[in-house]
Design an enzyme around this catalytic site. Structure first.
Site, PDB file in Angstrom:
ATOM      1  CB  THR A  87      -6.961   3.319  -6.636  1.00  0.00           C
ATOM      2  OG1 THR A  87      -8.114   2.877  -7.348  1.00  0.00           O
ATOM      3  CG2 THR A  87      -7.136   4.759  -6.212  1.00  0.00           C
TER       4      THR A  87
ATOM      5  CG  HIS B 118     -11.908   5.380  10.412  1.00  0.00           C
ATOM      6  ND1 HIS B 118     -13.263   5.119  10.367  1.00  0.00           N
ATOM      7  CD2 HIS B 118     -11.440   5.193   9.158  1.00  0.00           C
ATOM      8  CE1 HIS B 118     -13.620   4.804   9.129  1.00  0.00           C
ATOM      9  NE2 HIS B 118     -12.529   4.837   8.377  1.00  0.00           N
ATOM     10  N   GLY B 119     -10.727   5.043  14.735  1.00  0.00           N
ATOM     11  CA  GLY B 119     -10.151   5.412  16.042  1.00  0.00           C
ATOM     12  C   GLY B 119      -9.142   4.370  16.505  1.00  0.00           C
TER      13      GLY B 119
ATOM     14  CB  CYS C  78      -7.104   7.402   2.678  1.00  0.00           C
ATOM     15  SG  CYS C  78      -8.639   6.455   2.705  1.00  0.00           S
TER      16      CYS C  78
ATOM     17  CG  HIS D 265     -12.622   9.624   2.952  1.00  0.00           C
ATOM     18  ND1 HIS D 265     -13.600   8.697   2.683  1.00  0.00           N
ATOM     19  CD2 HIS D 265     -11.440   9.008   2.682  1.00  0.00           C
ATOM     20  CE1 HIS D 265     -13.028   7.568   2.266  1.00  0.00           C
ATOM     21  NE2 HIS D 265     -11.723   7.734   2.243  1.00  0.00           N
TER      22      HIS D 265
ATOM     23  NE  ARG E  77     -13.228   6.010  -1.865  1.00  0.00           N
ATOM     24  CZ  ARG E  77     -13.097   4.927  -1.122  1.00  0.00           C
ATOM     25  NH1 ARG E  77     -14.049   4.546  -0.320  1.00  0.00           N
ATOM     26  NH2 ARG E  77     -11.990   4.191  -1.191  1.00  0.00           N
TER      27      ARG E  77
HETATM   28  P1  NAD Z   1      -7.730  -1.373  -6.481  1.00  0.00           P
HETATM   29  O1  NAD Z   1      -8.809  -2.377  -6.568  1.00  0.00           O
HETATM   30  O2  NAD Z   1      -7.913  -0.056  -7.158  1.00  0.00           O
HETATM   31  O3  NAD Z   1      -6.366  -1.979  -7.039  1.00  0.00           O
HETATM   32  C1  NAD Z   1      -5.922  -3.259  -6.694  1.00  0.00           C
HETATM   33  C2  NAD Z   1      -5.189  -3.856  -7.873  1.00  0.00           C
HETATM   34  O4  NAD Z   1      -4.634  -5.119  -7.502  1.00  0.00           O
HETATM   35  C3  NAD Z   1      -6.104  -4.112  -9.081  1.00  0.00           C
HETATM   36  O5  NAD Z   1      -5.423  -3.672 -10.251  1.00  0.00           O
HETATM   37  C4  NAD Z   1      -6.271  -5.642  -9.084  1.00  0.00           C
HETATM   38  O6  NAD Z   1      -6.468  -6.149 -10.373  1.00  0.00           O
HETATM   39  C5  NAD Z   1      -4.917  -6.082  -8.530  1.00  0.00           C
HETATM   40  N1  NAD Z   1      -4.915  -7.416  -7.910  1.00  0.00           N
HETATM   41  C6  NAD Z   1      -5.945  -8.090  -7.361  1.00  0.00           C
HETATM   42  N2  NAD Z   1      -5.493  -9.267  -6.859  1.00  0.00           N
HETATM   43  C7  NAD Z   1      -4.166  -9.339  -7.113  1.00  0.00           C
HETATM   44  C8  NAD Z   1      -3.147 -10.296  -6.833  1.00  0.00           C
HETATM   45  N3  NAD Z   1      -3.422 -11.428  -6.189  1.00  0.00           N
HETATM   46  N4  NAD Z   1      -1.872 -10.031  -7.235  1.00  0.00           N
HETATM   47  C9  NAD Z   1      -1.580  -8.883  -7.870  1.00  0.00           C
HETATM   48  N5  NAD Z   1      -2.512  -7.910  -8.164  1.00  0.00           N
HETATM   49  C10 NAD Z   1      -3.781  -8.150  -7.771  1.00  0.00           C
HETATM   50  O7  NAD Z   1      -7.433  -1.195  -4.930  1.00  0.00           O
HETATM   51  P2  NAD Z   1      -6.853   0.106  -4.212  1.00  0.00           P
HETATM   52  O8  NAD Z   1      -7.952   1.056  -3.978  1.00  0.00           O
HETATM   53  O9  NAD Z   1      -5.632   0.568  -4.933  1.00  0.00           O
HETATM   54  O10 NAD Z   1      -6.485  -0.492  -2.789  1.00  0.00           O
HETATM   55  C11 NAD Z   1      -5.247  -1.155  -2.549  1.00  0.00           C
HETATM   56  C12 NAD Z   1      -4.976  -1.124  -1.059  1.00  0.00           C
HETATM   57  O11 NAD Z   1      -4.841   0.238  -0.651  1.00  0.00           O
HETATM   58  C13 NAD Z   1      -6.081  -1.703  -0.172  1.00  0.00           C
HETATM   59  O12 NAD Z   1      -5.492  -2.271   0.987  1.00  0.00           O
HETATM   60  C14 NAD Z   1      -6.889  -0.489   0.206  1.00  0.00           C
HETATM   61  O13 NAD Z   1      -7.629  -0.661   1.396  1.00  0.00           O
HETATM   62  C15 NAD Z   1      -5.772   0.527   0.385  1.00  0.00           C
HETATM   63  N6  NAD Z   1      -6.194   1.926   0.242  1.00  0.00           N
HETATM   64  C16 NAD Z   1      -7.093   2.301  -0.714  1.00  0.00           C
HETATM   65  C17 NAD Z   1      -7.466   3.620  -0.795  1.00  0.00           C
HETATM   66  C18 NAD Z   1      -8.493   4.078  -1.774  1.00  0.00           C
HETATM   67  O14 NAD Z   1      -9.201   5.005  -1.481  1.00  0.00           O
HETATM   68  N7  NAD Z   1      -8.615   3.501  -2.928  1.00  0.00           N
HETATM   69  C19 NAD Z   1      -6.912   4.561   0.069  1.00  0.00           C
HETATM   70  C20 NAD Z   1      -5.932   4.160   0.980  1.00  0.00           C
HETATM   71  C21 NAD Z   1      -5.587   2.819   1.065  1.00  0.00           C
END
Ligand code: NAD
Length: 337
Positions: A13, A195-196, A141, A221, A169
């Site tokens: 994502t 979050h805080g 986020c 959210h 969400r």
């Molecule tokens: P996601 O699950 O959508 O994507 C993670 C990707 O990493 C997947 O394609 C997975 O196959 C790959 N992956 C897993 N292990 C791996 C490894 N060892 N080496 C390489 N690739 C690997 O996750 P996301 O939602 O993109 O979240 C990524 C980070 O961003 C997290 O720290 C999350 O908390 C943060 N984040 C997510 C959101 C959200 O709403 N999705 C928002 C802000 C921050």
């Protein structure tokens, strides 16, 4: 000047959006993305022309599926000036030893603990701390969304106390594993939510209490904010302040729901209907008995993307002035309506 070489470790994502945003900048480029499985996201990465790297023991499975693989994840890290780690929360920490061994700068995301890097980052609030830094965490986020409104309010009026309730969400639109399907889940039951304290990693002096509830929705959210300010102001002052900020969008035109904001993003032709800005509901901004109240919606999949670009620019010393970096990133991505 040659472009900064950026690697994306974890193409989900967040990773796929950071890759596309880097590609739009004129001072940095994507040298590769990593995928662990040859799935539909690997297919779109290949169609976009990104070099695909994979874990050494998975390269053959990619090749068997017809992919051209540029090398192992270790090979990708060796090629990069900076890596943006977008692996799932708590997985990124296991990559730290590799980045240290290869002497490559690294950015982690908000799913990692604050201890993973000495600096937690927000473009408006503390860009200068990240200049020339080796390791930075771009906060989550929700924390990004909170910093974007608390920072200017604190600068202009002084913040005495923030109270926020976050309706989270349940999962992202492409996430087939998360819930709830039919419940409102206290997340967590014991206050405060993380979050805080996370806002305090960027602005330690802010007095803030947060609570969160997980809801069966995937769009955005929603934050319910109540802020006591030190200096007097009225609702119109706050609306003007927010409207002047580079990553706040004042939402009006009959919109009163997150689903309508996403539809608005679709109508605007935004990629993946991303709303990178905080979406503050203009009519909700009110001051009562000296306290400020408002609602804002946060598009969890996209609001941290421009912050990752600014963090790269700060860490690589490409720009010392945060407002110039924000303006450059915004212009390249089409942020602002
Ligand atoms: P996601 O699950 O959508 O994507 C993670 C990707 O990493 C997947 O394609 C997975 O196959 C790959 N992956 C897993 N292990 C791996 C490894 N060892 N080496 C390489 N690739 C690997 O996750 P996301 O939602 O993109 O979240 C990524 C980070 O961003 C997290 O720290 C999350 O908390 C943060 N984040 C997510 C959101 C959200 O709403 N999705 C928002 C802000 C921050």
């Amino acid at each position: 000047m040659s472009k900064v070489k950026v690697a994306i470790n974890g193409y989900g994502t967040i990773g796929k959006r950071v890759a596309d945003a880097v590609s739009l900048q004129d001072d940095m480029e994507i040298i590769g993305i990593s995928k662990t499985r040859p799935n539909f996201e690997a297919k779109t990465a290949a169609l976009k022309g990104y070099n695909i790297y994979a874990p050494a023991d998975k390269i053959d499975s990619f090749k068997n599926d017809g992919y051209t693989v540029a090398g192992s994840i270790e090979d990708m890290i060796k090629e990069a000036d900076i890596v943006v780690d977008c692996t799932p929360g708590k997985v990124g920490v296991s990559n730290k030893a590799l980045y240290e061994k290869e002497g490559v700068k690294a950015i982690w995301q908000g799913g990692e603990s604050k201890d993973i890097a000495p600096i937690s980052f927000n473009s408006e609030a503390n860009y200068s701390e990240a200049i020339d830094a080796d390791y930075v965490r771009v906060v989550s986020c929700n924390t990004t969304g909170l910093c974007r409104v608390i920072y200017p309010l604190d600068q202009k009026y002084g913040v005495e106390k923030v109270r926020v309730t976050i309706v989270r969400r349940g999962g992202d639109p492409g996430d087939i594993k998360s819930g709830p399907i039919d419940a409102l889940v206290l997340d967590p039951i014991k206050l405060p939510s993380h979050h805080g304290p996370d806002v305090k990693t960027i602005m330690p002096h802010i007095n803030i209490t947060s609570a969160a509830i997980k809801a069966p929705t995937s769009f955005m959210h929603l934050h319910v904010l109540n802020i006591k300010l030190k200096n007097e102001c009225n609702a119109e002052d706050v609306k003007s302040l927010f409207a002047s900020r580079p990553r706040i969008q004042m939402i009006a035109d009959g919109i009163s729901a997150t689903a309508q904001i996403i539809e608005f993003g679709r109508d605007l032709g935004r990629p993946r209907n991303d709303m990178w800005e905080n979406c503050v509901f203009k009519e909700s901004v009110s001051v009562d008995d000296g306290e400020l109240y408002f609602f804002q919606a946060i598009h969890q999949e996209s609001d941290v993307i421009p912050e990752n670009i600014d963090a790269i620019r700060a860490m690589m010393s490409l720009e010392k002035d945060n407002l110039k970096s924000i303006e450059k990133t915004n212009k390249a991505m089409g942020i602002g309506i």
